[in-house]
Scaffold this motif. Structure first.
Motif, PDB file in Angstrom:
ATOM      1  N   THR A 264      71.189  72.421  21.691  1.00  0.00           N
ATOM      2  CA  THR A 264      72.334  72.614  22.534  1.00  0.00           C
ATOM      3  C   THR A 264      73.203  71.705  22.089  1.00  0.00           C
ATOM      4  O   THR A 264      73.002  70.694  21.891  1.00  0.00           O
ATOM      5  CB  THR A 264      71.875  72.382  24.133  1.00  0.00           C
ATOM      6  OG1 THR A 264      70.883  73.114  24.488  1.00  0.00           O
ATOM      7  CG2 THR A 264      73.078  72.207  24.886  1.00  0.00           C
ATOM      8  N   ILE A 265      74.629  72.173  22.114  1.00  0.00           N
ATOM      9  CA  ILE A 265      75.778  71.230  21.780  1.00  0.00           C
ATOM     10  C   ILE A 265      76.496  71.132  23.032  1.00  0.00           C
ATOM     11  O   ILE A 265      77.059  69.762  23.030  1.00  0.00           O
ATOM     12  CB  ILE A 265      76.726  71.844  20.781  1.00  0.00           C
ATOM     13  CG1 ILE A 265      75.860  72.030  19.280  1.00  0.00           C
ATOM     14  CG2 ILE A 265      77.823  71.085  20.404  1.00  0.00           C
ATOM     15  CD1 ILE A 265      76.654  72.744  18.291  1.00  0.00           C
ATOM     16  N   PHE A 266      76.460  72.048  23.648  1.00  0.00           N
ATOM     17  CA  PHE A 266      77.370  71.590  25.279  1.00  0.00           C
ATOM     18  C   PHE A 266      76.630  72.478  25.970  1.00  0.00           C
ATOM     19  O   PHE A 266      76.366  73.828  25.925  1.00  0.00           O
ATOM     20  CB  PHE A 266      78.540  71.349  25.059  1.00  0.00           C
ATOM     21  CG  PHE A 266      79.634  72.640  24.915  1.00  0.00           C
ATOM     22  CD1 PHE A 266      79.662  73.874  25.833  1.00  0.00           C
ATOM     23  CD2 PHE A 266      80.306  72.815  23.802  1.00  0.00           C
ATOM     24  CE1 PHE A 266      80.352  74.808  25.477  1.00  0.00           C
ATOM     25  CE2 PHE A 266      80.848  73.936  23.433  1.00  0.00           C
ATOM     26  CZ  PHE A 266      81.061  74.881  24.337  1.00  0.00           C
ATOM     27  N   TRP A 267      76.697  72.225  27.318  1.00  0.00           N
ATOM     28  CA  TRP A 267      76.324  73.211  28.488  1.00  0.00           C
ATOM     29  C   TRP A 267      77.148  72.610  29.849  1.00  0.00           C
ATOM     30  O   TRP A 267      76.966  71.457  30.242  1.00  0.00           O
ATOM     31  CB  TRP A 267      74.946  73.084  28.721  1.00  0.00           C
ATOM     32  CG  TRP A 267      74.382  74.151  29.773  1.00  0.00           C
ATOM     33  CD1 TRP A 267      74.977  75.400  30.373  1.00  0.00           C
ATOM     34  CD2 TRP A 267      73.810  73.792  31.137  1.00  0.00           C
ATOM     35  NE1 TRP A 267      74.344  75.773  31.380  1.00  0.00           N
ATOM     36  CE2 TRP A 267      73.685  75.007  31.947  1.00  0.00           C
ATOM     37  CE3 TRP A 267      73.012  72.734  31.423  1.00  0.00           C
ATOM     38  CZ2 TRP A 267      72.736  74.855  32.991  1.00  0.00           C
ATOM     39  CZ3 TRP A 267      72.037  72.649  32.562  1.00  0.00           C
ATOM     40  CH2 TRP A 267      72.078  73.904  33.439  1.00  0.00           C
ATOM     41  N   LYS A 268      77.830  73.482  30.297  1.00  0.00           N
ATOM     42  CA  LYS A 268      78.570  73.431  31.365  1.00  0.00           C
ATOM     43  C   LYS A 268      80.060  72.413  31.014  1.00  0.00           C
ATOM     44  O   LYS A 268      79.689  71.601  30.481  1.00  0.00           O
ATOM     45  CB  LYS A 268      77.814  72.334  32.542  1.00  0.00           C
ATOM     46  CG  LYS A 268      76.765  72.839  33.168  1.00  0.00           C
ATOM     47  CD  LYS A 268      76.326  72.000  34.321  1.00  0.00           C
ATOM     48  CE  LYS A 268      75.104  72.632  35.118  1.00  0.00           C
ATOM     49  NZ  LYS A 268      74.472  71.793  36.002  1.00  0.00           N
ATOM     50  N   PHE A 279      76.690  76.378  24.655  1.00  0.00           N
ATOM     51  CA  PHE A 279      77.028  76.541  23.123  1.00  0.00           C
ATOM     52  C   PHE A 279      76.081  75.771  22.435  1.00  0.00           C
ATOM     53  O   PHE A 279      75.782  74.599  22.754  1.00  0.00           O
ATOM     54  CB  PHE A 279      78.438  76.207  22.687  1.00  0.00           C
ATOM     55  CG  PHE A 279      78.636  75.970  21.360  1.00  0.00           C
ATOM     56  CD1 PHE A 279      78.566  77.328  20.403  1.00  0.00           C
ATOM     57  CD2 PHE A 279      78.817  74.872  20.648  1.00  0.00           C
ATOM     58  CE1 PHE A 279      78.708  77.128  19.055  1.00  0.00           C
ATOM     59  CE2 PHE A 279      78.958  75.057  19.220  1.00  0.00           C
ATOM     60  CZ  PHE A 279      79.009  76.001  18.511  1.00  0.00           C
ATOM     61  N   GLY A 280      75.547  76.216  21.246  1.00  0.00           N
ATOM     62  CA  GLY A 280      74.547  75.600  20.325  1.00  0.00           C
ATOM     63  C   GLY A 280      74.279  76.427  19.087  1.00  0.00           C
ATOM     64  O   GLY A 280      74.990  77.240  18.915  1.00  0.00           O
ATOM     65  N   MET A 281      73.440  75.826  18.325  1.00  0.00           N
ATOM     66  CA  MET A 281      73.085  76.284  17.193  1.00  0.00           C
ATOM     67  C   MET A 281      71.455  76.854  16.914  1.00  0.00           C
ATOM     68  O   MET A 281      70.690  75.931  17.620  1.00  0.00           O
ATOM     69  CB  MET A 281      73.376  75.561  15.949  1.00  0.00           C
ATOM     70  CG  MET A 281      74.725  75.291  16.089  1.00  0.00           C
ATOM     71  SD  MET A 281      75.986  76.597  15.117  1.00  0.00           S
ATOM     72  CE  MET A 281      75.589  76.679  13.637  1.00  0.00           C
TER      73      MET A 281
END
Length: 404
Positions: A264-268, A279-281
Motif C-alpha cells: 500500500t502506498i496510500f489509502w483514503k 493505490f499501491g504496487m
C-alpha cells in the motif's frame, strides 16, 4: 488520510514508463516516442518552387520582361540551359532549373503574347523558392523523446524516410468489479441487485484515452474468488478495481491484495467523492482501487487512473490541464474535504464559464454525463458567487458556444 495533492504526487513518484517497443510508423499514432527521431534524408531534397509560376534568374531581367522557354511539372527535371532573360513555367514542388534563383507567381505576371511576359511587381532574389534541406537535413533531430505522435508528427516522420519507431506501448488495463450486489449487463437484476455499470464506464474511459481494457467481470465478496480474480488481473500492465475498498465487513479488496504481495502506498484521500481510493504496487504493476459508486469511480479515474496510465505510456506531463474560468452559478461554502464538482463549460459573450451540474451525487451515473471539467471546491471555502474566477481541471473542450 492524505490530501489530493499528496496522492497525485505519490502516483507520479511511483510509476515508471513501460519498456519501449519497436513498431511500424503506421502503428505509432497517439503513442509517445521512446527516443529522439532523426531524419534519414534531406527535405526538400532539392531547391524547388513554392508556387505555380515562372522560374528565372533575377539579375538577367531587362525592363521587367521575360521569354518563356519551357514547362516544368513537379517530379521532373529541366535539362536545358536557361539564358539571360528567359523563364521556365514551373509548378509547385518542381525542382528549380539550373541558373534560376527566383519564382514569380502566375498571378503576378502579364502575358504579352509570343511567349513574352512582364512582371507586375518587383521581387527579391530567392522569392518563392524552398531551399534544399530547409525543413531538415540528413541526421537532424526532428522529434524528441516524449513527443506524442499526432497525425502531423506521423507525416513528418514519413517525409524523413522513417519506417519504424520506438514507442511506449499502450498499457493493458485489467478492470475488476467487486460486490455481491452486482450482475452483468444483459441480466435482469433481482431485488437488491444492480447492473455492473462501472466496468463499462471504465472500459469506455480507457478506450477514449487510447488504452486497452481487459474486463475481468465481477468478483463476489468471497476471499477465494476475489483472490483468483485479482491474480488474473496481474497479467495486465495495471489493475483497477471498483468497490470493496471502504471499511465495511465485506470490503475485502485491500486485505486480499495484501495476501498476494500488494504494498500500500496510500489509502483514503481527503476528497469528495473518492475518499476510500487505494493505490499501491504488486511488484512493478500499479494497482488502483476505486470506489464503487459510479460518479465516484468516474471522478477517481480522471483524477488518479488517467495520470497513472499516462505515466505508464511515457507521457512527460501526465496531469490534466487547469484553466481559469468564471463561475456560471453560485456555490455554497466548502466542507471538510476537497469537493470535486462536475460541470460543463460554455463560452458566453467571449468569456468561458463553468456551470456546475445540478446533480453531484457520487452514486448517480448522470452526475458525470456531459461533464467537461471538475472544479475542486476548496476545504472550508466561503460561498462563491456568479462571475467569480475559479480554476477547473479540464476533461474535454467546450462542445458548443453560446452568446448572450
Amino acid at each position: 488520510m492524505i490530501s489530493y495533492q499528496e496522492a497525485v504526487t505519490a502516483i507520479c513518484r511511483t510509476i515508471k514508463p513501460l519498456p519501449p517497443i519497436r513498431v511500424p510508423l503506421a502503428d505509432g499514432l497517439g503513442r509517445v516516442l521512446a527516443e529522439d527521431a532523426h531524419s534519414n534524408l534531406e527535405l526538400p531534397p532539392a531547391d524547388n518552387s513554392a508556387m505555380d509560376g515562372y522560374a528565372f534568374a533575377l539579375d538577367t531581367v531587362a525592363d521587367g520582361c521575360l521569354t518563356e522557354v519551357g514547362f516544368l511539372p513537379a517530379g521532373e527535371q529541366f535539362e536545358a540551359t536557361i539564358a539571360a532573360g528567359q523563364a521556365v513555367r514551373i509548378m509547385t514542388g518542381a525542382p528549380m532549373p539550373a541558373g534560376c534563383d527566383t519564382v514569380v507567381p502566375l498571378e503576378d505576371t502579364e502575358q504579352l503574347g509570343n511567349n513574352q511576359l512582364r512582371l507586375r511587381k518587383s521581387l527579391k532574389r530567392g522569392a518563392n523558392v524552398r531551399y534544399r534541406g530547409e525543413e531538415f537535413k540528413t541526421g537532424e533531430k526532428i522529434l524528441s523523446c516524449g513527443q506524442q505522435l499526432d497525425p502531423a508528427a506521423v507525416g513528418m516522420l514519413a517525409s524523413a524516410g522513417i519506417t519504424h519507431i520506438n514507442i511506449y506501448p499502450a498499457p493493458r488495463v485489467a478492470i475488476l468489479s467487486t460486490g455481491d450486489e452486482l450482475v452483468e449487463l444483459g441480466e435482469t437484476p433481482d431485488k437488491g441487485k444492480i447492473i455492473n455499470s462501472n466496468a463499462h464506464l471504465l472500459a469506455a474511459c480507457l478506450r477514449q484515452d487510447g488504452f486497452t481494457p481487459m474486463l475481468l467481470g465481477i468478483a463476489k465478496d468471497q476471499p477465494g474468488q476475489l483472490e483468483a480474480s485479482l491474480r488474473q488481473g496481474l497479467e495486465a500492465d495495471m489493475l483497477i478495481t471498483t468497490g470493496g475498498v471502504s471499511v465495511g465487513d465485506r470490503d475485502l479488496v485491500q486485505e486480499t491484495l495484501s495476501s498476494i504481495g500488494f504494498k500500500t502506498i496510500f489509502w483514503k484521500v481527503a476528497t469528495k467523492p473518492g475518499k476510500p481510493t487505494l493505490f499501491g504496487m504488486i511488484g512493478n504493476q500499479p494497482v488502483l482501487g476505486l470506489p464503487g459508486n459510479p460518479a465516484a469511480s468516474a471522478a477517481t479515474y480522471a483524477l488518479y487512473a488517467r495520470p497513472a496510465l499516462r505515466l505508464l505510456s511515457g507521457h512527460q506531463h501526465p496531469l490534466a490541464p487547469r484553466l481559469k474560468v468564471k463561475l456560471g452559478s453560485a456555490l455554497k461554502e466548502g466542507g471538510k474535504r476537497l469537493h470535486f464538482l462536475w460541470g460543463t463549460l460554455e463560452v458566453v459573450s467571449g468569456e468561458l464559464y463553468f456551470y456546475p451540474s445540478h446533480r453531484q451525487g457520487s452514486g448517480q451515473n448522470r452526475s458525470a454525463v456531459g461533464a467537461q471539467a471538475l472544479f475542486p471546491l476548496p476545504i472550508d471555502s466561503p460561498p462563491l458567487a456568479v462571475d467569480e474566477m475559479i480554476e477547473v481541471i479540464m476533461l474535454s473542450l467546450p462542445q458548443e458556444q453560446q452568446s448572450s
